[in-house]
Design a protein around this motif. Structure first.
Motif, PDB file in Angstrom:
ATOM      1  N   LEU A 184       0.832  -1.205   0.000  1.00 32.37           N
ATOM      2  CA  LEU A 184       0.000   0.000   0.000  1.00 32.37           C
ATOM      3  C   LEU A 184       0.870   1.259   0.000  1.00 32.37           C
ATOM      4  N   ASP A 185       1.978   1.206  -0.747  1.00 29.04           N
ATOM      5  CA  ASP A 185       2.930   2.323  -0.757  1.00 29.04           C
ATOM      6  C   ASP A 185       2.313   3.617  -1.281  1.00 29.04           C
ATOM      7  N   ASN A 186       1.275   3.510  -2.108  1.00 28.50           N
ATOM      8  CA  ASN A 186       0.672   4.707  -2.703  1.00 28.50           C
ATOM      9  C   ASN A 186      -0.551   5.190  -1.928  1.00 28.50           C
ATOM     10  N   LEU A 187      -0.805   4.571  -0.782  1.00 28.11           N
ATOM     11  CA  LEU A 187      -2.018   4.889  -0.035  1.00 28.11           C
ATOM     12  C   LEU A 187      -1.758   5.928   1.049  1.00 28.11           C
ATOM     13  N   LYS A 223      -2.966   0.243  11.987  1.00 26.35           N
ATOM     14  CA  LYS A 223      -1.644  -0.383  12.081  1.00 26.35           C
ATOM     15  C   LYS A 223      -1.275  -1.103  10.792  1.00 26.35           C
ATOM     16  N   ARG A 224      -2.228  -1.878  10.240  1.00 27.96           N
ATOM     17  CA  ARG A 224      -1.912  -2.648   9.031  1.00 27.96           C
ATOM     18  C   ARG A 224      -1.754  -1.754   7.808  1.00 27.96           C
ATOM     19  N   PHE A 225      -2.563  -0.708   7.684  1.00 25.64           N
ATOM     20  CA  PHE A 225      -2.373   0.227   6.579  1.00 25.64           C
ATOM     21  C   PHE A 225      -0.947   0.773   6.597  1.00 25.64           C
ATOM     22  N   GLY A 266       2.784  -0.049   4.105  1.00 20.84           N
ATOM     23  CA  GLY A 266       3.389   1.021   3.317  1.00 20.84           C
ATOM     24  C   GLY A 266       2.594   2.298   3.221  1.00 20.84           C
ATOM     25  N   GLY A 267       1.383   2.328   3.783  1.00 18.92           N
ATOM     26  CA  GLY A 267       0.546   3.512   3.693  1.00 18.92           C
ATOM     27  C   GLY A 267       1.075   4.662   4.541  1.00 18.92           C
TER      28      GLY A 267
END
Length: 600
Positions: free
Chosen positions: A138-141, A165-167, A171-172
């Motif tokens: 989720l690098d772009n989130l 936490k998971r976001f 990578g968010g």
């Protein structure tokens, strides 16, 4: 001699003069792409890349809600953002494909918490994906999360914290720290909405365009489309007359379960099978008197409650929560009580949590007595919040009535009998023909199939039978063709068979096609509903092959978990699947709305 002829006609130049700077920037990229020989369809997609600074944000607002509170906050957030010209995709998690999270750029999530810190039913699949082997990058989130919960439970707002936490771990980028809101969530939610809107506005400031404004306008509801709604709701509850208060367990049974009927005439309140009824209650006057004696306060002393002067006796009876302890209360009381033994408990978080879970507010005071000022004591308490009960009737069957099946909470602590606030109010302190303030909460996550020819399997224990009485009443009212299977458990056949004669009549009339009962205390070895699932796994698998929907209602901490494991075991054995594939099969049922739970 250079050619001074303009490449555009006067009409084209006039059209350009009417465009906004954002439109001109977009057109510039589009025209450049066309000049390079890019096709029209590709050029349309290419132009925004060249003008990314002017591209409007696409914000996805998600909600995970069990009774509607999180949905309401998310709806308000979405409306605020739309009013600011932001492109908003609004979705409830029950309608959202979990895998789409990998394609999002900005997500704002509002989620409730249930059971032992778990997400609401509709949020299960997304959190499972985020924690699973196939969790996406989720690098772009960019994201922000607000959790709603109840601080009287140990894992306060845990679902919101887990999503947040998971976001981040995947990578968010957080827009702001995870928000946590208690039962009286309105002020916290409003501040969180304000903070989020300010952040998103700043990011979107240079990108408001005609297209985003048009999108917001198109998504706004059109005048005249609103359905007729009642004036009565959570903020303005309806004073419903209590018509019937009947004990439906034997007098000698360990559990006291009441069948309650209320009159909704004149309210315009409507409900469907699967919805819940909110009930406002008053505390027991005897409990109020015991607390006032323990803290040394006169019952007639006045306190300020939201700008109104009330006697503390009246305030404690009608305004404040006295039957659900919280760590905040114990910490606050300890700070005033100046008791060394209580300070030791407060200093150890694990010991504090156990103490909170096992000690009513009144017995905190009795165990560590202290004389307090009335205003100081009131400042430690939360406002009374309504209790929510699964509706156990179908409106098509009972008309302008609504029925509940309420288990009365009674337990002994240090030699004294203590009771639940709302359940004892309904059972003991409201007389028939008296009024109770109620409202309807719609539960879209626990609904009968739209196609009433589909079979249903209903699994519940104790008062978890309530919505299933409503389901079968509804199917009988519709003369539905779909088969109905009830798997129900309680302690004793002779003492605790809730609505026994009704189920017998449903079976006789052809609306209860199969039934399996688990009486845990009628033999030496305890038998529970999950045992019946495994025992009759072959039939259950066949019903699933025939398109059956599975519904589970009851205790989240043990019963619902044990039932889910039994379902996975039965699917694996009779579907000849591995445990992992059986779990995925059940997840697919959940995503298709064929596996729904109402657990608490």
């Amino acid at each position: 001699m250079p050619n001074t002829t303009l490449p555009l006609t006067p009409e084209a130049l006039q059209t350009l003069s009417d465009l906004t700077p954002t439109q001109l920037a977009w057109l510039s990229g589009y025209a450049w792409a066309k000049s390079q020989g890019v096709g029209a369809e590709s050029a349309v997609g290419f132009a925004p890349v060249l003008t990314s600074a002017a591209e409007p944000l696409n914000v996805t607002v998600l909600s995970g809600s069990q009774t509607g509170n999180a949905k309401g906050v998310a709806d308000k957030l979405a409306d605020r953002l739309k009013a600011e010209g932001v492109n908003v995709n609004r979705s409830q998690l029950k309608d959202y494909k979990a895998k789409n999270i990998a394609d999002e750029s900005l997500v704002l999530l509002v989620t409730s918490t249930q059971g032992e810190g778990e997400p609401p039913e509709e949020g299960m699949l997304l959190l499972k994906l985020l924690n699973g082997k196939k969790a996406p990058k989720l690098d772009n989130l960019q994201f922000a999360v607000l959790g709603l919960g109840d601080s009287s439970y140990p894992n306060f707002c845990q679902a919101g914290k887990d999503f947040d936490k998971r976001f981040a771990e995947l990578g968010g980028t957080r827009l702001l720290e995870v928000g946590v809101a208690d039962l009286d969530f309105q002020a916290t939610a409003e501040q969180w909405i304000n903070d989020v809107v300010d952040i998103v506005k700043a990011k979107n400031a240079a990108a408001l365009s005609v297209s985003s404004q048009a999108s917001a306008a198109l998504s706004a509801p059109k005048a005249g489309q609103a359905a007729k709604t009642s004036q009565y709701n959570k903020e303005n509850p309806f004073p419903a007359t209590l018509l019937t208060n009947q004990r439906i367990t034997d007098r000698s049974a360990e559990k006291d379960v009441r069948h309650l009927e209320f009159d909704l005439s004149g309210s315009d309140l409507s409900y469907q099978s699967g919805d819940v009824l909110g009930v406002y209650f008053e505390n027991d006057p005897a409990l109020v008197a015991e607390i006032l004696t323990a803290i040394g306060v006169n019952a007639d002393e006045e306190v300020n409650v939201n700008g109104k002067l009330l006697t503390i006796s009246s305030a404690l009876q009608t305004e404040f929560e006295l039957t659900q302890n919280t760590s905040a209360f114990v910490k606050g009381y300890a700070a005033l009580a100046n008791n060394a033994a209580l300070d030791v408990i407060v200093a150890d978080s694990e010991q504090l949590q156990q103490f909170v879970q096992n000690t009513p507010i009144v017995d905190v005071i009795n165990s560590f007595p202290a004389t307090l000022a009335a205003a100081d004591f009131v400042s430690l308490l939360r406002p009374i919040t309504p209790r929510l009960y699964s509706i156990s009737s179908s409106a098509d069957e009972v008309g302008e009535e609504v029925h509940l099946s309420v288990g009365v909470v009674r337990f002994e602590h240090k030699g004294k009998v203590r009771s639940g606030g709302a359940s004892s109010y309904l059972a003991d302190r409201v007389e028939e023909d008296g009024t109770v303030r109620v409202f309807v909460e719609h539960n879209d996550n626990f609904k009968l199939p739209q196609d009433n020819t589909k079979p249903i399997i209903m699994i519940g224990s104790g008062t978890g039978i309530a919505p299933f009485r409503s389901f079968v009443q509804q199917r009988a009212a519709e003369s539905a063709e779909g088969k109905n299977w009830l798997i129900f458990g309680n302690q004793h056949f002779a003492l605790d068979f809730l609505y026994q004669t009704e189920w017998q009549q449903f079976a006789k009339d052809g609306f209860l096609h199969r039934y399996s009962f688990a009486w845990s205390r009628d033999q030496a070895e305890k038998i529970y509903v999950q045992d019946k699932i495994r025992e009759q796994g072959s039939e259950l698998w066949q019903w699933l092959q025939d398109g059956a929907y599975i519904y589970v209602c009851g205790d989240a901490s043990r019963m619902a978990k044990d039932v889910e494991q039994a379902l996975i075991d039965a699917i694996a054995e009779h579907g000849k699947l591995s445990a992992e594939d059986a779990e995925e099969y059940l997840d697919n049922l959940r995503e298709d709305r064929r596996y729904q739970r109402d657990v608490y």
